[in-house]
Design a protein around this motif. Structure first.
Motif, PDB file in Angstrom:
ATOM      1  N   GLN A 174      48.195  41.641  41.212  1.00 59.92           N
ATOM      2  CA  GLN A 174      46.892  41.427  40.584  1.00 59.92           C
ATOM      3  C   GLN A 174      45.774  41.562  41.610  1.00 59.92           C
ATOM      4  OE1 GLN A 174      46.309  40.838  37.157  1.00 59.92           O
ATOM      5  NE2 GLN A 174      44.275  41.395  37.880  1.00 59.92           N
ATOM      6  N   ASP A 175      45.989  41.009  42.810  1.00 68.47           N
ATOM      7  CA  ASP A 175      44.995  41.174  43.875  1.00 68.47           C
ATOM      8  C   ASP A 175      44.762  42.641  44.180  1.00 68.47           C
ATOM      9  OD1 ASP A 175      44.426  38.501  44.229  1.00 68.47           O
ATOM     10  OD2 ASP A 175      45.844  38.215  45.876  1.00 68.47           O
ATOM     11  N   ALA A 176      45.844  43.417  44.236  1.00 67.58           N
ATOM     12  CA  ALA A 176      45.728  44.846  44.537  1.00 67.58           C
ATOM     13  C   ALA A 176      44.895  45.556  43.470  1.00 67.58           C
ATOM     14  CB  ALA A 176      47.113  45.474  44.644  1.00 67.58           C
ATOM     15  N   LEU A 177      45.148  45.234  42.204  1.00 71.48           N
ATOM     16  CA  LEU A 177      44.400  45.870  41.120  1.00 71.48           C
ATOM     17  C   LEU A 177      42.948  45.414  41.101  1.00 71.48           C
ATOM     18  CD1 LEU A 177      47.104  45.712  38.303  1.00 71.48           C
ATOM     19  CD2 LEU A 177      46.384  47.716  39.601  1.00 71.48           C
ATOM     20  N   ASP A 178      42.713  44.129  41.391  1.00 76.18           N
ATOM     21  CA  ASP A 178      41.334  43.640  41.452  1.00 76.18           C
ATOM     22  C   ASP A 178      40.555  44.328  42.569  1.00 76.18           C
ATOM     23  OD1 ASP A 178      41.507  41.907  39.306  1.00 76.18           O
ATOM     24  OD2 ASP A 178      42.141  40.201  40.524  1.00 76.18           O
ATOM     25  N   LEU A 179      41.243  44.586  43.670  1.00 81.70           N
ATOM     26  CA  LEU A 179      40.593  45.240  44.808  1.00 81.70           C
ATOM     27  C   LEU A 179      40.252  46.687  44.490  1.00 81.70           C
ATOM     28  CD1 LEU A 179      39.728  45.130  47.813  1.00 81.70           C
ATOM     29  CD2 LEU A 179      42.073  45.786  48.402  1.00 81.70           C
ATOM     30  N   ILE A 180      41.219  47.426  43.939  1.00 83.25           N
ATOM     31  CA  ILE A 180      41.010  48.854  43.716  1.00 83.25           C
ATOM     32  C   ILE A 180      40.052  49.116  42.555  1.00 83.25           C
ATOM     33  CG2 ILE A 180      42.911  49.219  42.110  1.00 83.25           C
ATOM     34  CD1 ILE A 180      41.876  51.535  44.977  1.00 83.25           C
ATOM     35  N   SER A 181      40.023  48.207  41.580  1.00 80.98           N
ATOM     36  CA  SER A 181      39.168  48.419  40.407  1.00 80.98           C
ATOM     37  C   SER A 181      37.749  47.934  40.610  1.00 80.98           C
ATOM     38  CB  SER A 181      39.776  47.703  39.197  1.00 80.98           C
ATOM     39  OG  SER A 181      39.785  46.301  39.407  1.00 80.98           O
ATOM     40  N   GLY A 182      37.487  47.244  41.722  1.00 82.51           N
ATOM     41  CA  GLY A 182      36.139  46.761  41.988  1.00 82.51           C
ATOM     42  C   GLY A 182      35.835  45.402  41.408  1.00 82.51           C
ATOM     43  N   HIS A 183      36.844  44.748  40.776  1.00 80.60           N
ATOM     44  CA  HIS A 183      36.606  43.386  40.291  1.00 80.60           C
ATOM     45  C   HIS A 183      36.370  42.429  41.462  1.00 80.60           C
ATOM     46  CE1 HIS A 183      38.870  44.600  36.435  1.00 80.60           C
ATOM     47  NE2 HIS A 183      37.580  44.601  36.217  1.00 80.60           N
ATOM     48  N   TYR A 184      36.936  42.759  42.612  1.00 79.54           N
ATOM     49  CA  TYR A 184      36.677  41.990  43.825  1.00 79.54           C
ATOM     50  C   TYR A 184      36.009  42.912  44.837  1.00 79.54           C
ATOM     51  CZ  TYR A 184      37.270  39.412  48.152  1.00 79.54           C
ATOM     52  OH  TYR A 184      37.031  38.775  49.339  1.00 79.54           O
ATOM     53  N   ASN A 185      34.895  42.453  45.393  1.00 78.63           N
ATOM     54  CA  ASN A 185      34.185  43.220  46.406  1.00 78.63           C
ATOM     55  C   ASN A 185      34.312  42.518  47.750  1.00 78.63           C
ATOM     56  OD1 ASN A 185      33.044  45.319  44.710  1.00 78.63           O
ATOM     57  ND2 ASN A 185      31.731  43.729  43.852  1.00 78.63           N
ATOM     58  N   VAL A 186      34.720  43.269  48.758  1.00 78.54           N
ATOM     59  CA  VAL A 186      34.879  42.703  50.094  1.00 78.54           C
ATOM     60  C   VAL A 186      33.512  42.342  50.664  1.00 78.54           C
ATOM     61  CG1 VAL A 186      35.713  43.136  52.430  1.00 78.54           C
ATOM     62  CG2 VAL A 186      36.966  44.055  50.475  1.00 78.54           C
ATOM     63  N   ASN A 187      33.388  41.108  51.140  1.00 79.39           N
ATOM     64  CA  ASN A 187      32.134  40.616  51.720  1.00 79.39           C
ATOM     65  C   ASN A 187      32.398  40.181  53.154  1.00 79.39           C
ATOM     66  OD1 ASN A 187      29.694  39.467  52.356  1.00 79.39           O
ATOM     67  ND2 ASN A 187      29.877  37.740  50.922  1.00 79.39           N
ATOM     68  N   ARG A 188      31.955  40.957  54.114  1.00 82.83           N
ATOM     69  CA  ARG A 188      32.232  40.662  55.516  1.00 82.83           C
ATOM     70  C   ARG A 188      31.474  39.418  55.991  1.00 82.83           C
ATOM     71  NH1 ARG A 188      32.292  45.732  59.471  1.00 82.83           N
ATOM     72  NH2 ARG A 188      33.294  44.099  60.715  1.00 82.83           N
ATOM     73  N   ASN A 189      30.446  39.030  55.248  1.00 81.56           N
ATOM     74  CA  ASN A 189      29.661  37.863  55.651  1.00 81.56           C
ATOM     75  C   ASN A 189      30.178  36.566  55.034  1.00 81.56           C
ATOM     76  OD1 ASN A 189      27.834  39.488  57.137  1.00 81.56           O
ATOM     77  ND2 ASN A 189      26.760  40.020  55.231  1.00 81.56           N
ATOM     78  N   GLY A 190      31.129  36.668  54.146  1.00 86.81           N
ATOM     79  CA  GLY A 190      31.660  35.481  53.489  1.00 86.81           C
ATOM     80  C   GLY A 190      32.950  35.022  54.136  1.00 86.81           C
ATOM     81  N   PRO A 191      33.499  33.896  53.687  1.00 90.86           N
ATOM     82  CA  PRO A 191      34.768  33.393  54.234  1.00 90.86           C
ATOM     83  C   PRO A 191      35.937  34.282  53.836  1.00 90.86           C
ATOM     84  CG  PRO A 191      34.104  32.089  52.330  1.00 90.86           C
ATOM     85  CD  PRO A 191      32.970  33.030  52.616  1.00 90.86           C
ATOM     86  N   SER A 192      36.974  34.233  54.624  1.00 89.03           N
ATOM     87  CA  SER A 192      38.164  35.016  54.317  1.00 89.03           C
ATOM     88  C   SER A 192      38.822  34.471  53.054  1.00 89.03           C
ATOM     89  CB  SER A 192      39.163  34.952  55.484  1.00 89.03           C
ATOM     90  OG  SER A 192      40.419  35.443  55.078  1.00 89.03           O
ATOM     91  N   PRO A 193      39.191  35.343  52.125  1.00 92.70           N
ATOM     92  CA  PRO A 193      39.865  34.867  50.904  1.00 92.70           C
ATOM     93  C   PRO A 193      41.318  34.485  51.142  1.00 92.70           C
ATOM     94  CG  PRO A 193      39.770  37.250  50.889  1.00 92.70           C
ATOM     95  CD  PRO A 193      39.001  36.800  52.118  1.00 92.70           C
ATOM     96  N   PHE A 194      41.830  34.739  52.363  1.00 89.99           N
ATOM     97  CA  PHE A 194      43.255  34.512  52.632  1.00 89.99           C
ATOM     98  C   PHE A 194      43.505  33.299  53.520  1.00 89.99           C
ATOM     99  CE2 PHE A 194      42.582  39.194  52.381  1.00 89.99           C
ATOM    100  CZ  PHE A 194      43.046  39.337  51.091  1.00 89.99           C
ATOM    101  N   GLN A 195      42.459  32.559  53.845  1.00 88.33           N
ATOM    102  CA  GLN A 195      42.650  31.342  54.626  1.00 88.33           C
ATOM    103  C   GLN A 195      42.904  30.190  53.669  1.00 88.33           C
ATOM    104  OE1 GLN A 195      38.941  31.499  56.957  1.00 88.33           O
ATOM    105  NE2 GLN A 195      40.189  31.692  58.799  1.00 88.33           N
ATOM    106  N   LEU A 196      44.173  29.840  53.521  1.00 84.92           N
ATOM    107  CA  LEU A 196      44.560  28.792  52.592  1.00 84.92           C
ATOM    108  C   LEU A 196      44.787  27.489  53.337  1.00 84.92           C
ATOM    109  CD1 LEU A 196      47.102  30.834  50.464  1.00 84.92           C
ATOM    110  CD2 LEU A 196      44.695  30.446  50.005  1.00 84.92           C
TER     111      LEU A 196
END
Length: 476
Positions: free
Chosen positions: A380-402
């Motif tokens: 689902q993450d892969a599809l959200d990334l490729i479809s533009g539902h998620y936009n990478v923001n270099r100024n925001g926090p990492s989405p993978f720091q759990l």
């Protein structure tokens, strides 16, 4: 940049070749990544892993010379000037899976690149529009059907259960959401009949009841509830005729589009059937194949290939190809959505359930359980990334720091817990049998029983934490 590196011609549409993507490759093009921080480099590595998941996505098609995102009726009714526009302008954006990748090129009106025309690949996602096309003796005919999940607010979050519980989300906007959904369908397709194939008991029954209650507020939409599992069971495919008898009058009034060799529209589809079960894969595909069969018979009768008392089932070879077509379509949609072939596929392919089909369905069910719990979050993450539902923001926090227990999620920990659980049960069983002969084993039995019970309690209480869940766009 996404590059198609292998393709296969699978047929022709309106005389133009249609290709299926066999392999593709993502090429990094941003030199600035060399100067990223350590966390950004870790994030980039994970994003690239997600893109590799996309590279293996099945069921993506494209054509260089014709727009395969438009159904025949819409194509025929659009003005000639509109159809002469670049494909990226005329395409139905719902079915252009790489629209986000083309955004900058479209913004700059770049329908050409290096002198070569760009093409768009079309695909359907959670909402699926299926078109059954017939080209025969100069005639072109088409039946449109749609499938989609129940359009109220609900969720089903994986938690290691074989059937995770369904939860209806109470919200003051639910009625408005349903009304907007069917208004959009009316604008696109005309009169809509909603065929609900879910069970009428358990969690599915509660969801179906809530759906039916909302549909009562929409008098212009006919809602038909049909408990597929109860009426048809595992093998009584012929019982679908009961459903068809309920909806046949309206279905025949909706019709289909028929165009002659000169391009004149002889018949027009005036409405559409919207089918659903829970995941809109198996029961839905069986039902849609039956409606496709009924419509194909009507089309062949109208053209004059069949008499008014004949049907497609009398043409053994053509009917075999028809059933194979629908079975393979069901498999492809299921592979995209669930990662396995469709269940009940032999009902579509042979009209009955076979021993081989039962075994295949069992293996597919086990595969779905594994994929649902341990891989679908990443997909689902892969599809959200490729479809533009998620936009990478270099100024925001990492989405993978759990943080906390969730960082222990996914397959490795779940596998370790399962191994410990199985091992604990085994040792407990062995030491219990030995305890009668050797008193010193009694304490060991108690300890391992306690460990096993503890692991079972932890897994049950934190099942969601062991599962792969989306991390980019999150859950409701």
């Amino acid at each position: 940049m996404l590059v198609i590196i292998s393709r296969k011609k699978v047929g022709e549409f309106l005389g133009f070749p249609v290709f299926r993507i066999a392999a593709m490759k993502f090429l990094p093009c941003n030199e600035a990544l060399k100067f990223s921080t350590a966390q950004e480099k870790r994030d980039e590595a994970y994003f690239m892993n997600l893109l590799k998941v996309v590279e293996s996505t099945p069921g993506l098609y494209y054509s260089y010379e014709t727009d395969i995102t438009l159904n025949l009726q819409r194509r025929c009714k659009l003005a000639e000037g509109w159809m002469s526009k670049p494909i990226w302008k005329s395409a139905d954006p719902r079915f252009v899976w790489n629209k986000s990748l083309l955004y900058e090129l479209i913004e700059f009106k770049g329908h050409e690149c290096g002198g070569e025309e760009l093409t768009l690949e079309g695909d359907t996602a959670n909402f699926i529009e299926t078109e059954q096309l017939l080209e025969l003796e100069g005639y072109r005919s088409s039946l449109l059907q749609i499938r989609g999940s129940i359009p109220i607010l609900w969720e089903q979050i994986v938690d290691l259960s074989y059937r995770p519980s369904l939860r209806i989300i109470s919200h003051e906007q639910t009625s408005n959401v349903v009304e907007r959904h069917f208004h959009d369908l009316y604008q696109r397709y005309g009169d809509t009949m909603a065929v609900d194939l879910t069970n009428k008991h358990g969690d599915e029954g509660q969801l179906s009841t809530a759906y039916a209650a909302e549909m009562q507020k929409l008098p212009h939409v006919r809602y038909v509830s049909f408990d597929f599992h109860h009426v048809c069971g595992n093998s009584n495919f012929d019982n679908l005729q009961i459903l068809y008898n309920q909806i046949s009058d309206d279905f025949q009034k909706q019709g289909y589009i028929l165009v002659d060799a000169e391009g004149s529209i002889l018949e027009e589809q005036k409405g559409i059937i919207r089918s659903n079960c829970i995941d809109c894969l198996d029961r839905t595909n069986v039902t849609q194949s039956l409606l496709g069969q009924k419509s194909l018979t009507m089309q062949l009768q109208r053209i004059g290939v069949l008499s008014s008392i004949e049907c497609i089932t009398m043409l053994s070879e053509e009917f075999r190809k028809f059933r194979t077509l629908w079975a393979e379509q069901g498999d492809e949609v299921s592979l995209e959505y669930a990662g396995t072939h469709a269940l009940k596929g032999d009902l579509v392919r042979y009209g009955r359930q076979t021993i081989g089909g039962i075994i295949k369905d069992g293996l597919s069910a086990l595969s779905r359980y594994y994929l649902n719990n341990f891989q679908d979050g990443v997909r689902q993450d892969a599809l959200d990334l490729i479809s533009g539902h998620y936009n990478v923001n270099r100024n925001g926090p990492s989405p993978f720091q759990l943080n906390g227990f969730e960082s222990l999620s996914y397959l490795p920990v779940a596998s370790a817990a399962s191994a410990l659980l199985i091992g604990g049960l085994t040792i407990t069983s062995v030491t219990f049998h030995q305890a009668g002969r050797q008193a010193q084993q009694y304490l060991s039995t108690v300890i391992w029983a306690g460990v096993t019970a503890g692991v079972m309690a932890v897994v049950k209480a934190n099942g969601r934490q062991f599962c792969s869940r989306p991390r980019l766009c999150g859950l409701m």
